[in-house]
Motif scaffolding. Structure first.
Motif, PDB file in Angstrom:
ATOM      1  N   MET A   1       0.846  -1.191   0.000  1.00 40.50           N
ATOM      2  CA  MET A   1       0.000   0.000   0.000  1.00 40.50           C
ATOM      3  C   MET A   1       0.879   1.238   0.000  1.00 40.50           C
ATOM      4  O   MET A   1       1.858   1.306   0.734  1.00 40.50           O
ATOM      5  CB  MET A   1      -0.867  -0.078   1.272  1.00 40.50           C
ATOM      6  N   TYR A   2       0.539   2.196  -0.845  1.00 41.38           N
ATOM      7  CA  TYR A   2       1.274   3.456  -0.839  1.00 41.38           C
ATOM      8  C   TYR A   2       0.683   4.372   0.232  1.00 41.38           C
ATOM      9  O   TYR A   2      -0.462   4.179   0.660  1.00 41.38           O
ATOM     10  CB  TYR A   2       1.166   4.149  -2.202  1.00 41.38           C
ATOM     11  N   ARG A  40      -1.154  -2.563  -4.391  1.00 39.69           N
ATOM     12  CA  ARG A  40      -0.548  -1.385  -5.024  1.00 39.69           C
ATOM     13  C   ARG A  40      -1.078  -1.172  -6.438  1.00 39.69           C
ATOM     14  O   ARG A  40      -0.350  -0.705  -7.325  1.00 39.69           O
ATOM     15  CB  ARG A  40       0.983  -1.517  -5.038  1.00 39.69           C
ATOM     16  N   GLN A 176     -19.669 -18.482  -8.266  1.00 40.72           N
ATOM     17  CA  GLN A 176     -18.361 -18.871  -8.791  1.00 40.72           C
ATOM     18  C   GLN A 176     -17.656 -19.570  -7.625  1.00 40.72           C
ATOM     19  O   GLN A 176     -17.633 -19.046  -6.513  1.00 40.72           O
ATOM     20  CB  GLN A 176     -17.633 -17.586  -9.231  1.00 40.72           C
ATOM     21  N   ALA A 178     -14.672 -20.204  -6.530  1.00 43.51           N
ATOM     22  CA  ALA A 178     -13.536 -19.645  -5.790  1.00 43.51           C
ATOM     23  C   ALA A 178     -13.944 -18.399  -5.015  1.00 43.51           C
ATOM     24  O   ALA A 178     -13.839 -18.350  -3.803  1.00 43.51           O
ATOM     25  CB  ALA A 178     -12.389 -19.335  -6.743  1.00 43.51           C
ATOM     26  N   SER A 179     -14.416 -17.411  -5.709  1.00 49.61           N
ATOM     27  CA  SER A 179     -14.712 -16.118  -5.074  1.00 49.61           C
ATOM     28  C   SER A 179     -16.073 -16.108  -4.409  1.00 49.61           C
ATOM     29  O   SER A 179     -16.309 -15.311  -3.505  1.00 49.61           O
ATOM     30  CB  SER A 179     -14.684 -15.011  -6.129  1.00 49.61           C
ATOM     31  N   ARG A 180     -16.943 -16.956  -4.850  1.00 52.23           N
ATOM     32  CA  ARG A 180     -18.349 -16.992  -4.437  1.00 52.23           C
ATOM     33  C   ARG A 180     -19.089 -15.698  -4.754  1.00 52.23           C
ATOM     34  O   ARG A 180     -20.133 -15.413  -4.207  1.00 52.23           O
ATOM     35  CB  ARG A 180     -18.499 -17.411  -2.971  1.00 52.23           C
ATOM     36  N   LEU A 240     -12.317 -19.175 -16.765  1.00 49.40           N
ATOM     37  CA  LEU A 240     -11.968 -20.443 -16.110  1.00 49.40           C
ATOM     38  C   LEU A 240     -13.174 -21.146 -15.510  1.00 49.40           C
ATOM     39  O   LEU A 240     -13.210 -22.366 -15.429  1.00 49.40           O
ATOM     40  CB  LEU A 240     -11.026 -20.154 -14.922  1.00 49.40           C
ATOM     41  N   HIS A 241     -14.134 -20.372 -15.065  1.00 49.84           N
ATOM     42  CA  HIS A 241     -15.198 -20.925 -14.239  1.00 49.84           C
ATOM     43  C   HIS A 241     -16.462 -21.268 -15.018  1.00 49.84           C
ATOM     44  O   HIS A 241     -17.345 -21.940 -14.499  1.00 49.84           O
ATOM     45  CB  HIS A 241     -15.524 -19.961 -13.106  1.00 49.84           C
TER      46      HIS A 241
ATOM     47  N   GLU B 122       8.445  -2.139   3.532  1.00 51.29           N
ATOM     48  CA  GLU B 122       7.820  -1.190   2.609  1.00 51.29           C
ATOM     49  C   GLU B 122       8.873  -0.474   1.761  1.00 51.29           C
ATOM     50  O   GLU B 122       8.687  -0.259   0.566  1.00 51.29           O
ATOM     51  CB  GLU B 122       6.996  -0.161   3.398  1.00 51.29           C
ATOM     52  N   ARG B 125      10.047  -2.726  -0.912  1.00 51.09           N
ATOM     53  CA  ARG B 125       9.068  -2.847  -1.992  1.00 51.09           C
ATOM     54  C   ARG B 125       9.031  -1.582  -2.851  1.00 51.09           C
ATOM     55  O   ARG B 125       8.935  -1.658  -4.083  1.00 51.09           O
ATOM     56  CB  ARG B 125       7.692  -3.127  -1.379  1.00 51.09           C
ATOM     57  N   ASP B 126       9.104  -0.433  -2.176  1.00 47.81           N
ATOM     58  CA  ASP B 126       9.132   0.829  -2.935  1.00 47.81           C
ATOM     59  C   ASP B 126      10.320   0.842  -3.894  1.00 47.81           C
ATOM     60  O   ASP B 126      10.183   1.199  -5.069  1.00 47.81           O
ATOM     61  CB  ASP B 126       9.254   2.021  -1.970  1.00 47.81           C
ATOM     62  N   GLU B 129      10.168  -1.246  -7.071  1.00 50.06           N
ATOM     63  CA  GLU B 129       9.397  -0.667  -8.180  1.00 50.06           C
ATOM     64  C   GLU B 129      10.222   0.319  -9.001  1.00 50.06           C
ATOM     65  O   GLU B 129       9.860   0.625 -10.135  1.00 50.06           O
ATOM     66  CB  GLU B 129       8.137   0.027  -7.634  1.00 50.06           C
ATOM     67  N   LEU B 705      -3.342 -17.748 -14.373  1.00 55.89           N
ATOM     68  CA  LEU B 705      -4.714 -17.228 -14.369  1.00 55.89           C
ATOM     69  C   LEU B 705      -5.359 -17.347 -12.988  1.00 55.89           C
ATOM     70  O   LEU B 705      -6.178 -16.539 -12.603  1.00 55.89           O
ATOM     71  CB  LEU B 705      -5.567 -17.973 -15.401  1.00 55.89           C
ATOM     72  N   TYR B 709      -7.155 -16.285  -4.464  1.00 59.46           N
ATOM     73  CA  TYR B 709      -8.354 -17.033  -4.058  1.00 59.46           C
ATOM     74  C   TYR B 709      -9.616 -16.522  -4.751  1.00 59.46           C
ATOM     75  O   TYR B 709     -10.674 -17.100  -4.591  1.00 59.46           O
ATOM     76  CB  TYR B 709      -8.504 -16.979  -2.539  1.00 59.46           C
ATOM     77  N   MET B 710      -9.495 -15.460  -5.512  1.00 57.26           N
ATOM     78  CA  MET B 710     -10.643 -15.051  -6.324  1.00 57.26           C
ATOM     79  C   MET B 710     -10.881 -16.049  -7.458  1.00 57.26           C
ATOM     80  O   MET B 710     -11.996 -16.166  -7.959  1.00 57.26           O
ATOM     81  CB  MET B 710     -10.421 -13.655  -6.912  1.00 57.26           C
TER      82      MET B 710
END
Lengths: 263, 788
Positions: A1-2, A40, A176, A178-180, A240-241, B122, B125-126, B129, B705, B709-710
């Motif tokens: 996270m920035y 990010r 779906q 995986a994500s549901r 994929l799903h 951090e 990581r910065d 980039e 792909l 976990y999505m």
């Protein structure tokens, strides 16, 4: 996270003012934005949390019988408070994500993000809801404009959503795995002036109304009325799903099940 | 009456107190004063030539200590492969180099290009980039068949092709197998994919390198299943650190499933960098990094043929498999599709002739290595699927066909090298039919059909070779290490005991089960015994935990060491009671002189050993501490029979697992509760593979792909039913002192074919004959099969 600046205004007016600055972004429940920041993939200069605005929270019944939901209301609260007034809406809210998501995520955040697989867009479009913002009211039919795209202007805040309550309604979601999120979700609502059918998860253009189904259901509000109808696999999401034809098939199945459950 | 302690008792897992109260000490919980943090800049393309790396701007960023690239590792060893497979023609496998940081080329999405060490994570990581990397993209090699084509791009420029090896087993049998197929009454053929999986332990990998300049000692804290293996591989082959100057610590580890066996680049990097900058260096993997840097599992494409005679006896099996190695050879990768796969192709059946061909292939994907079961699930899946298909083609009952071909006499010499020492496959099948209530299936099917659902029953058997392994045998097969294990039993003066073991517990419950064994042998309370594991400076040189080996191999070493303790303690007791050593009996923690009422307690003897005032110092040394190394004479062969019942929604193709039953023969059982838990976990992962999990790459670009976990579907609690498990059918292992076989992988090995067999059966009941659906059997695939 920035790094980013953070503001947590106590009123809509203050939030609007805070969002006027360059690079500012509204933060609802953060269920999409926070993971995006952690990866990010976004770098807002300022986050304006809408979580401290009391006037944007809660569920109430209006004089005309419609149900209004504050834009900052979490899904769990909608599931609880709308159950007596708009059961199908409450059930949809209660089926989003898991308890953690439902207690953080908000209706305004979901509709502003307009994820093509999210549940709320189907409820809003299927109910012919009105999206109320800090500056105007937008009919759902005009609001959803494609993947992650809405009629909202820069800095515009969804303060509430007004749902006309139908005679009968139901939401059917095929998840779906995986994500549901919705692989295909269909919201069917029967009003005195006609049936509305809104489909999420399926289309490359995001939530849409299945007008052929609406016409058929206006003739006969029965699952059988849909037997010979099919949406065109072209334009459906294939990934994929689930393939395009599979999603097109599921639109029909879920619509029939919603009608069955509603009638 | 169940026992309440010792062998056979379901003692509560003592380690859970700290795990469930947040008091565990995982690698990421360790922070060393002055530590710096590393962030790895990883390739976002699958295949490319590194044209340039510009670190100037990044080096000037706040907090940056140093930036490393592949050039810093010139002259440093690459990551070694621990197993050399010899191909059909007697040639060693192709073995490309595997640099710690990419040199010249990147070969998969996630391949580390540069490592930024900074004061904070951090900042690292910065700065990463700000590194400018120019990569000339090359065609990505993804599909295995395409990878073997003559015009395919090469993953490794210094190899003649993308073929790692072409393995035939047993090569001498090939002609006889072919002849058997020529004369078969029936041949059933099946082509299938064993889907690529991501292990997904709950705890991602972490490594901390530390260097003590004063002593020249390096310490690596790491999420490993086998700290001594890492010390051996990294010390000897990568960094050139002698054992006495290298300590590897694997503290509490939150699951491994095989993926934490292997020696990874990040471990070597942190150890190397800590010395280079004279500061501890810590790396904590994000979940996203884990998807593209932890070794993946499975990924076989197989064609299997089963020949039967006119009486439905199996006469021959012939298989051809393409096995994905990924971009580099991970530590044990070459052994998985060969010696852990081909040797199990007989299954539970007396098929006289078997030939297995495996071509291992390099692709621009994450390296593939052992994942829970490792080769054995792949063997079981194809065998039990083709048997099920044969039963359908022949119109015979699939259980009867299996029973007819069971091995029933032991020991049994398979045609694929291994010798099963013991087993009773009819007993586990009988037990399965009972606990699965197979007789009641027809009524349950009718009930499902009344709801508009299709119901299917799938049954399969499995066998696995566990307790890996006899060192002299695996050495002949290409292992570059011994696979014994070791234990030291240290009895303290007051009689309490510390047992230092080479096995590593990362979910298996060793800290509970191992003391049960020692307590049983000595007749003392389990609470007097503590297990020490995971620190190479504290434990003897054992080889760690994988392949369901801990109790069978390390537990056997512990038994042998405890036997030495008992022998010595009896000498001391004989002295104290002025009796003959031969007359001393140990029972219930008391040493007695046979036939008398004379006795001394365990604690009296241990105290005498350390306060040797009245002690036979001229005959035996003081103290009571013994070490044993144990190298088994054979594998162990857990086996069993599994049944799955599914409902299929014919409109959506959605499969739900309604019932799952597992009858296992694990030999003797030390802790039945832990064994049931191991089976439950394995079943969850097997059902996950069968229905949900799918690690997918874009065939054109080599992009991962399913990188979160999505899109990567892990099984959740509501994806699995309540299980019926039974392990009462025990034929004890004949060659280890406990008679144990191992239970860690069975569930994952035995369950996928049962699930798929059940789905095929359900579709058949709905009037749709489908030969096969590849895993994961997703709703989309089921629907496509039904409407294809």
């Amino acid at each position: 996270m920035y790094n980013f600046e953070f503001e947590r205004p106590g009123s809509v007016a203050e939030a609007v003012a805070a969002l006027a600055s360059e690079g500012a972004q509204a933060l609802g429940g953060g269920q999409t934005l926070i993971p995006t920041l952690k990866q990010r993939l976004a770098a807002p200069e300022k986050l304006v949390s809408l979580g401290g605005i009391a006037e944007m929270k809660g569920v109430c019944v209006n004089d005309d019988g419609s149900v209004s939901v504050g834009g900052g209301t979490p899904h769990a609260e909608v599931a609880r408070a709308a159950a007596a007034h708009y059961p199908a809406l409450a059930a949809l809210a209660g089926g989003i994500g898991d308890p953690a998501v439902r207690n953080r995520g908000t209706i305004g955040g979901s509709l502003a993000n307009n994820d093509p697989s999210a549940c709320y867009p189907a409820a809003a479009l299927g109910s012919g809801a009105t999206i109320v913002t800090d500056r105007r009211e937008i009919a759902a039919d005009d609001y959803f404009q494609g993947l992650f795209t809405t009629a909202l202007e820069e800095g515009e805040i969804i303060t509430g959503v007004r749902f006309p309550v139908p005679e009968a309604a139901n939401y059917q979601k095929f998840v779906q795995p995986a994500s549901r999120f919705a692989l295909v979700g269909v919201f069917v609502a029967k009003y005195a002036d006609g049936v509305r059918v809104a489909v999420t998860g399926a289309s490359e253009d995001g939530v849409f109304r299945w007008s052929e189904a609406e016409a058929a259901l206006n003739q006969s509000f029965t699952p059988a009325a849909l037997t010979d109808l099919a949406v065109d696999p072209d334009g459906m999401i294939g990934d994929l799903h689930g393939s395009k034809p599979y999603r097109a098939h599921l639109v029909n199945v879920m619509t029939r099940r919603a009608v069955q459950a509603a009638s | 009456m169940p026992k309440d302690s010792g062998i056979g008792a379901s003692s509560k897992r003592r380690e859970d107190v700290r795990f469930l109260t947040g008091a565990g000490n995982y690698t990421d919980d360790i922070n060393i004063h002055g530590q710096a943090y590393v962030h790895f800049l990883r390739s976002d393309v699958a295949h490319g030539r590194i044209v340039s790396i510009d670190t100037a701007a990044a080096s000037a960023m706040p907090g940056v200590v140093r930036i490393f690239t592949g050039a810093d590792f010139e002259g440093v060893g690459g990551l070694p492969c621990g197993w050399q497979v010899t191909d059909r023609h007697g040639q060693p496998m192709a073995e490309p180099g595997h640099p710690v940081l990419a040199q010249g080329k990147v070969r998969h999405v996630g391949d580390p290009i540069a490592a930024v060490v900074a004061d904070t994570a951090e900042q690292a990581r910065d700065a990463a980039e700000a590194i400018g990397v120019e990569i000339e993209e090359l065609p990505a090699v993804v599909d295995m068949k395409a990878a073997l084509a003559g015009d395919a791009a090469r993953v490794h420029d210094d190899l003649p092709s993308n073929l790692c090896y072409d393995w035939g087993f047993v090569e001498e049998n090939k002609a006889a197998v072919d002849a058997a197929f020529d004369t078969a009454a029936h041949v059933t053929t099946l082509e299938l994919v064993n889907n690529r999986l991501v292990a997904n332990p709950m705890e991602p990998r972490v490594a901390i390198g530390d260097y003590a300049r004063a002593t020249g000692e390096s310490t690596l804290y790491t999420t490993s299943q086998n700290p001594h293996v890492i010390r051996l591989l990294m010390g000897a082959f990568v960094l050139g650190i002698p054992e006495h100057k290298l300590r590897v610590v694997a503290p509490d580890v939150g699951g491994g499933f095989g993926s934490k066996i292997f020696h990874y680049a990040e471990e070597a990097f942190c150890t190397f960098a800590a010395k280079a900058i004279n500061r501890p260096v810590k790396w904590t993997s994000s979940r996203s990094e884990a998807f593209m840097s932890d070794a993946h599992g499975r990924d076989h494409v197989t064609r299997i043929e089963l020949a039967l005679d006119a009486d439905n006896n199996f006469t021959a099996i012939r298989t051809e498999t393409l096995a994905n190695m990924g971009a580099y050879l991970s530590t044990f990768a070459p052994s998985v599709p060969t010696w852990l796969h081909g040797t199990l192709m007989a299954g539970n059946y007396k098929t006289p002739l078997i030939y297995v061909n495996v071509k291992a292939v390099f692709t621009n994907t994450v390296p593939v290595d052992a994942y829970r079961g490792a080769g054995r699930p792949e063997a079981t899946f194809q065998l039990e699927r083709v048997i099920d298909k044969a039963a359908r083609e022949l119109g015979v009952d699939p259980i009867a066909l299996r029973r007819q071909n069971f091995v029933t006499e032991f020991p049994y010499q398979t045609p694929v090298a291994v010798v099963y020492d013991t087993g009773d496959y009819n007993a586990t099948m009988d037990k399965l039919e009972e606990i699965a209530d197979i007789a009641g299936f027809a009524a349950r099917r009718a009930a499902s059909e009344a709801k508009g659902k299709l119901r299917g029953l799938g049954v399969n058997c499995y066998i696995e070779a566990c307790g890996i392994a006899p060192s002299n045998l695996v050495g002949q097969l290409g292992a570059r290490a011994g696979l014994y294990d070791a234990a030291t039993v240290r009895v303290n003066a007051t009689g309490s005991i510390s047992v230092m073991v080479g096995a590593h517990s990362h979910g298996q419950g060793h800290e509970t089960a191992f003391p049960q064994v020692v307590a049983e042998m000595l007749g003392i309370d389990e609470s007097m015994i503590e297990i020490v594991h995971g620190d190479s400076s504290k434990i003897p040189f054992g080889m760690g935990t994988y392949g369901s080996r801990s109790l069978a191999v390390c537990g056997s070493a512990m038994v042998r060491a405890t036997e030495k303790i008992i022998n010595k303690a009896k000498k001391i007791a004989a002295h104290l009671m002025e009796a003959s050593e031969a007359d001393i009996e140990l029972k219930g923690g008391q040493f007695t002189v046979a036939g008398t009422d004379k006795s001394v307690a365990w604690g009296d003897v241990t105290l005498a050993a350390y306060v040797p005032h009245n002690y036979p110092l001229e005959d035996i040394e003081p103290g009571l501490e013994e070490t044993a190394f144990y190298d088994p004479s054979n594998f162990t062969y857990p086996a069993g029979a599994y049944a799955c019942e599914v409902e299929v929604d014919p409109e959506t193709g959605k499969v739900t697992v309604e019932r799952f039953s597992a009858a296992d023969d694990f030999g003797n059982i030390v802790n039945p509760m832990i064994v049931s838990g191991q089976v439950h976990g394995g079943l969850g992962q097997g059902i996950g593979q069968a229905l949900l999990e799918n690690c997918a790459y874009d065939p054109e670009t080599g992009q991962l792909l399913s990188a979160s976990y999505m899109d990567y579907a892990m099984p959740r609690a509501d994806d699995v039913p309540f299980y019926a498990v039974d392990h009462s059918c025990a034929t004890p292992c004949t060659h280890n002192p406990l008679g144990v076989k191992g239970c860690g992988e069975a569930g994952a090995i035995g369950s996928p074919p049962a699930v798929v067999n059940a789905v095929i059966d359900a579709l058949q009941s709905g009037g749709k004959t489908v030969a096969h659906i590849d895993m994961p059997v997703s709703p989309s695939r089921v629907w496509a099969a039904m409407n294809g």
